[in-house]
Design a protein around this motif. Sequence first.
Motif, PDB file in Angstrom:
ATOM      1  N   LEU A 152       0.840  -1.206   0.000  1.00  0.00           N
ATOM      2  CA  LEU A 152       0.000   0.000   0.000  1.00  0.00           C
ATOM      3  C   LEU A 152       0.867   1.244   0.000  1.00  0.00           C
ATOM      4  O   LEU A 152       0.481   2.291   0.515  1.00  0.00           O
ATOM      5  CB  LEU A 152      -0.917   0.003   1.228  1.00  0.00           C
ATOM      6  N   ARG A 153       2.023   1.169  -0.599  1.00  0.00           N
ATOM      7  CA  ARG A 153       3.019   2.236  -0.517  1.00  0.00           C
ATOM      8  C   ARG A 153       2.589   3.482  -1.281  1.00  0.00           C
ATOM      9  O   ARG A 153       1.997   3.420  -2.343  1.00  0.00           O
ATOM     10  CB  ARG A 153       4.349   1.703  -1.062  1.00  0.00           C
ATOM     11  N   ASP A 154       2.907   4.636  -0.692  1.00  0.00           N
ATOM     12  CA  ASP A 154       2.769   5.939  -1.359  1.00  0.00           C
ATOM     13  C   ASP A 154       1.338   6.205  -1.809  1.00  0.00           C
ATOM     14  O   ASP A 154       1.070   6.494  -2.966  1.00  0.00           O
ATOM     15  CB  ASP A 154       3.727   6.021  -2.557  1.00  0.00           C
ATOM     16  N   ARG A 175       4.035  -3.400   2.851  1.00  0.00           N
ATOM     17  CA  ARG A 175       4.728  -2.169   2.467  1.00  0.00           C
ATOM     18  C   ARG A 175       3.714  -1.038   2.575  1.00  0.00           C
ATOM     19  O   ARG A 175       2.840  -0.889   1.730  1.00  0.00           O
ATOM     20  CB  ARG A 175       5.261  -2.265   1.033  1.00  0.00           C
ATOM     21  N   ILE A 176       3.809  -0.243   3.647  1.00  0.00           N
ATOM     22  CA  ILE A 176       2.790   0.781   3.903  1.00  0.00           C
ATOM     23  C   ILE A 176       3.392   2.169   4.051  1.00  0.00           C
ATOM     24  O   ILE A 176       2.687   3.108   4.423  1.00  0.00           O
ATOM     25  CB  ILE A 176       1.976   0.435   5.170  1.00  0.00           C
ATOM     26  N   ASP A 177       4.681   2.350   3.772  1.00  0.00           N
ATOM     27  CA  ASP A 177       5.297   3.653   3.945  1.00  0.00           C
ATOM     28  C   ASP A 177       4.808   4.623   2.869  1.00  0.00           C
ATOM     29  O   ASP A 177       4.281   4.227   1.839  1.00  0.00           O
ATOM     30  CB  ASP A 177       6.827   3.554   3.910  1.00  0.00           C
ATOM     31  N   GLY A 178       4.987   5.913   3.128  1.00  0.00           N
ATOM     32  CA  GLY A 178       4.567   6.936   2.190  1.00  0.00           C
ATOM     33  C   GLY A 178       3.107   7.312   2.301  1.00  0.00           C
ATOM     34  O   GLY A 178       2.548   7.911   1.383  1.00  0.00           O
ATOM     35  N   ASN A 179       2.448   6.985   3.434  1.00  0.00           N
ATOM     36  CA  ASN A 179       1.065   7.364   3.681  1.00  0.00           C
ATOM     37  C   ASN A 179       1.005   8.306   4.890  1.00  0.00           C
ATOM     38  O   ASN A 179       1.802   8.169   5.821  1.00  0.00           O
ATOM     39  CB  ASN A 179       0.206   6.125   3.977  1.00  0.00           C
ATOM     40  N   PRO A 180       0.057   9.243   4.903  1.00  0.00           N
ATOM     41  CA  PRO A 180      -0.065  10.158   6.056  1.00  0.00           C
ATOM     42  C   PRO A 180      -0.820   9.522   7.216  1.00  0.00           C
ATOM     43  O   PRO A 180      -1.903   9.964   7.611  1.00  0.00           O
ATOM     44  CB  PRO A 180      -0.836  11.344   5.463  1.00  0.00           C
ATOM     45  N   TRP A 181      -0.246   8.474   7.798  1.00  0.00           N
ATOM     46  CA  TRP A 181      -0.928   7.750   8.872  1.00  0.00           C
ATOM     47  C   TRP A 181      -1.160   8.647  10.083  1.00  0.00           C
ATOM     48  O   TRP A 181      -0.296   9.444  10.455  1.00  0.00           O
ATOM     49  CB  TRP A 181      -0.096   6.547   9.318  1.00  0.00           C
ATOM     50  N   LEU A 182      -2.323   8.501  10.698  1.00  0.00           N
ATOM     51  CA  LEU A 182      -2.531   9.098  12.005  1.00  0.00           C
ATOM     52  C   LEU A 182      -1.634   8.365  12.992  1.00  0.00           C
ATOM     53  O   LEU A 182      -1.506   7.143  12.951  1.00  0.00           O
ATOM     54  CB  LEU A 182      -3.993   8.967  12.428  1.00  0.00           C
ATOM     55  N   GLU A 201       8.465  -3.862   4.913  1.00  0.00           N
ATOM     56  CA  GLU A 201       9.487  -3.414   3.963  1.00  0.00           C
ATOM     57  C   GLU A 201       9.391  -1.908   3.795  1.00  0.00           C
ATOM     58  O   GLU A 201       8.311  -1.370   3.583  1.00  0.00           O
ATOM     59  CB  GLU A 201       9.306  -4.101   2.611  1.00  0.00           C
ATOM     60  N   MET A 202      10.535  -1.240   3.880  1.00  0.00           N
ATOM     61  CA  MET A 202      10.558   0.211   3.746  1.00  0.00           C
ATOM     62  C   MET A 202      11.297   0.602   2.483  1.00  0.00           C
ATOM     63  O   MET A 202      12.271  -0.040   2.085  1.00  0.00           O
ATOM     64  CB  MET A 202      11.251   0.848   4.959  1.00  0.00           C
ATOM     65  N   GLU A 203      10.838   1.661   1.849  1.00  0.00           N
ATOM     66  CA  GLU A 203      11.496   2.162   0.651  1.00  0.00           C
ATOM     67  C   GLU A 203      12.829   2.785   1.033  1.00  0.00           C
ATOM     68  O   GLU A 203      12.909   3.574   1.974  1.00  0.00           O
ATOM     69  CB  GLU A 203      10.622   3.200  -0.042  1.00  0.00           C
ATOM     70  N   CYS A 204      13.853   2.429   0.314  1.00  0.00           N
ATOM     71  CA  CYS A 204      15.202   2.900   0.628  1.00  0.00           C
ATOM     72  C   CYS A 204      15.717   3.812  -0.470  1.00  0.00           C
ATOM     73  O   CYS A 204      15.483   3.574  -1.660  1.00  0.00           O
ATOM     74  CB  CYS A 204      16.164   1.719   0.806  1.00  0.00           C
ATOM     75  N   LYS A 212      13.646   4.881   4.473  1.00  0.00           N
ATOM     76  CA  LYS A 212      12.701   5.835   5.055  1.00  0.00           C
ATOM     77  C   LYS A 212      12.054   5.247   6.306  1.00  0.00           C
ATOM     78  O   LYS A 212      11.576   4.121   6.299  1.00  0.00           O
ATOM     79  CB  LYS A 212      11.604   6.180   4.047  1.00  0.00           C
ATOM     80  N   LYS A 213      12.038   6.034   7.363  1.00  0.00           N
ATOM     81  CA  LYS A 213      11.337   5.633   8.573  1.00  0.00           C
ATOM     82  C   LYS A 213       9.869   6.023   8.446  1.00  0.00           C
ATOM     83  O   LYS A 213       9.527   6.978   7.773  1.00  0.00           O
ATOM     84  CB  LYS A 213      11.958   6.317   9.794  1.00  0.00           C
TER      85      LYS A 213
END
Length: 951
Positions: A152-154, A175-182, A201-204, A212-213
């Motif tokens: 679910l990235r970006d 893969r969930i990075d790149g979202n404006p999570w609360l 998994e994080m995008e590097c 990316k954290k």
Amino acid sequence: MHLILLWALVALIGHAECKCSLAPIVNNERSIAYVCTHGDLNDLDEVSSEADWIEFTVSRIHLISDNAFWRFKNLRRLSFYNCHINFIGPNAFSGLNRLEWLIFHGTKINVIKTDWFRPLTNLRKLILDRCGLVHIESDVFRMLPRLEVLGLRDNDLNCLPIEELSYLQNLKTVRIDGNPWLCECQQKLNKYFRSRSIVQEMECLRQINICKKYQCMTPIGVPILSSVPVAQQFYNFNKEHMMIHRNEFQTNVLTSLNRLPDKTTWIQISGLIIDTLPKYIFFRFGNSLKSLDLNDCRINMIENGAFAGLHKLQRLSLIGNRLPILSTNWFRDLTNLQQLILQRNEIEQIERNSLWHMRDTLRYLDIRDNLLQCIAIEELAELKKLERLDAMNNPWLCSCRNNLQNFLTQKNIGFEINTGRCNENENEILDNNSNWNQQQTTVQNTLITTGKIHWTSFEDTIKQTNISILKPPLLSPPSEIHIETSEPPIYTGTCYPEKSDEKSRSIYTCRGITSIEELNLIPSTTHTIRVILSNIKKLPENTFTRFDGYLSRLEFRDCGIERIESRAFSNLHNLEYLSLRNNQLEYINADMVQGIYNLRYLDVSHNNIYRITNDVFDQLPYLINLDISENNINCIGVEYMAHKLRYLSSLDVSNNPWSCLCGTKLAEFLNERGIKYDKTLFLLKEDCYSSFKSDIVTDSPIPVTTNIPLSNETIEGSCTIHEDTTGIRYRCIDGNLLLLQSIPSNVIAIEFNEGHLPRLPSESFSKFINLQELVIRNSGLTIIEHGAFNNLNKLKNLTIQDNPLEMIESSWFNLENLERLDLRGNSIKYIESGSFRYLNQLKYLNLEGNDLKCIFTSDLNDMRNVYIIEFSGNPLKWRCRVELEQFLEARKIRFIKIENSCEGKKLVRNLLLQNKTDGSFDCPSECSAAINIDRYLSILFILPILITLIY
């Protein structure tokens, strides 16, 4: 004659685009794979029904209708890259019982629906990256019992139904990075993934080996509810709002909600007849809405998803409607609801688990004046924070009422419930029940079709709320470094001549211009034109016609170009070098490059390009060097490019999300031409075969060379000095890192302009212990090493401007006395978590003109004294922008407001429109079925004639 006719036939067939072709498979796997490029679903007629992998790339499909893939019973993998899909029918994937992979990348789906996945019982990998997702229906995960990988990235998601993830028993990787999570939701997600040993998994950023954290959106904490005891909150709530809001209007249609701004905190609809409350109707208010009242609206039906996305809602009031059954699915997204008022709704039954989603937050429940005979004790036992229950005027069964009273007393929950007579059995009819119906009918008969909508914006709430945040006194903008110099000044907002070369052909540079018409001041005999750091949205037709015969080099860098009209470069027959680096282009077609037949070098890197049409290569036969790196390209016409670009010897394709099958073709082409490429920056290997890395990429990566000065490197550039009462100031032009050695350690200001500083090593400025101002402008800075700003304890102003810098690392700014940080005009895409945590004295932050899709409010929490933040000119996502503006308004931080009220409205219209994807839906396409049919008919018409003539 026959030869001519044959070539005509070949040419005609060659123009029939939108075809699917077999693709090579790595590792000799037995698989029948097809790639469909620049096409639509009609091209599936060309695909064998035995295919087990179909990949659509760079296509304008728009609509996937029901049963679109019904004849591909063996299909195991289905991929869509940059296909601009907006609508998917509920039965689009019916018959795909064997499908294991489903990939959507770079589409515009917005919402993931449950119906799509009902037939996909064997799905193991689901990738939904960069799809503009704002919502995932709760039951989606129940349809995917065998899912192992979820991407679910970006996207634009702020929360997930965490309890529904438990249905993914086989889930191994997300893969969930790149979202404006609360932040609260993100914490729950992290906790759940750790408990299940699910890998995140994080995008590097592979060029600098940094991953990316996860970052999040910090809750603002603006008080909207009264601080009185919960039993009295309902009665005082409306009085409090009536003092705050001043916005109301009359209407007879629910669609009048379009008049409300995205950032609305309270909505009250009264007297408006609403037979059915549709799904997603309140979705765009999910970033701010905290209270929603629907009073005397005669609602007969609430669709599942009517309250979707309202993760911040604290109070929901449904009074005077016709809702006999309280559905399980209504309140799934209301994970922060504290008060639920359900008066006079003719409720007869509360379905099991209807209130379960609010178990951690609900404090007050009002079910007065309904038709409830019983409520399950187990349902109330789930409400861990319930403080009060109002349940008067219901026809309770005696046994149920006694159990309910005992339970509430035991749990110390305040309550008010009928006393006296009750029903001994379900068949008993009480007089007060008929009296209630008569009262309800009387109330409804007095209603009129025109209702009222009251609302309060976030700005109104902030104005009326006493939030006292100490701010330092407003300072005047920090002064620029004024230095006496004999060098020519840097021009801003104009075009000026540079030094001419030995052949006396002039070179002009335009900087900071806002109109292409300013190029009219440049002589027509100019050899080179450079336009940098400007604001030009469009290049019109015939813009450069008058430079024909002279112009050989043209650059537009960091100009924000979004559109190039047809024949913009027409008649530039001698142009050899064209750079459109770092703009906002989304596609390249033949019309854009028409008239530059002799072009040798083309740079369109660092744009948003997702498509390059094949006919572009027809216009550029002598191209030697092509740079398409740092874009959103999934596929390109490799065979066509190989045939047309015979002289191509350099091709940079790095940092594009190449699809697996198209990437295979591209890698083979690069290998055949002997073009070197960095295998670590090439393919999305996680969405390809596991053996892809060892079998496809054979060339060694391009060696990474550092820019630390070597011993034989010489000093470049020159500096001018100015000394005043505050100290010594240096201004340097065209300098490199060695030039710093010639600057004394006691200076208070250093400015680097137009220099050569691609890398700042550690301890670069450690000797300048008195330095107060540092400016690095347009100097090619890409990498800053840890400790580069060590010992700058007195630094107050730091400007890093107009450089190709792509990220901010958390180890850079350990500058406790810094007051001003200006990072405008770079290429920053990512701010590492904690980057500003040491800037306790910072008052001004400028992030304008970068490539940030999200500025997370959790990153800004550390700067307690900041009072100005500028962020315009970044491609912020919808939720990110709204959350950021609310955060800054609540903290009384000044910023330039970006008005884009239609953004949320368009999104909601799109969500509502998805329910109307029947066969009559008009879906225009660049490569539509009608165009294909015309082409095919023309071929069929001429083919017999040609055969007859040849015979």
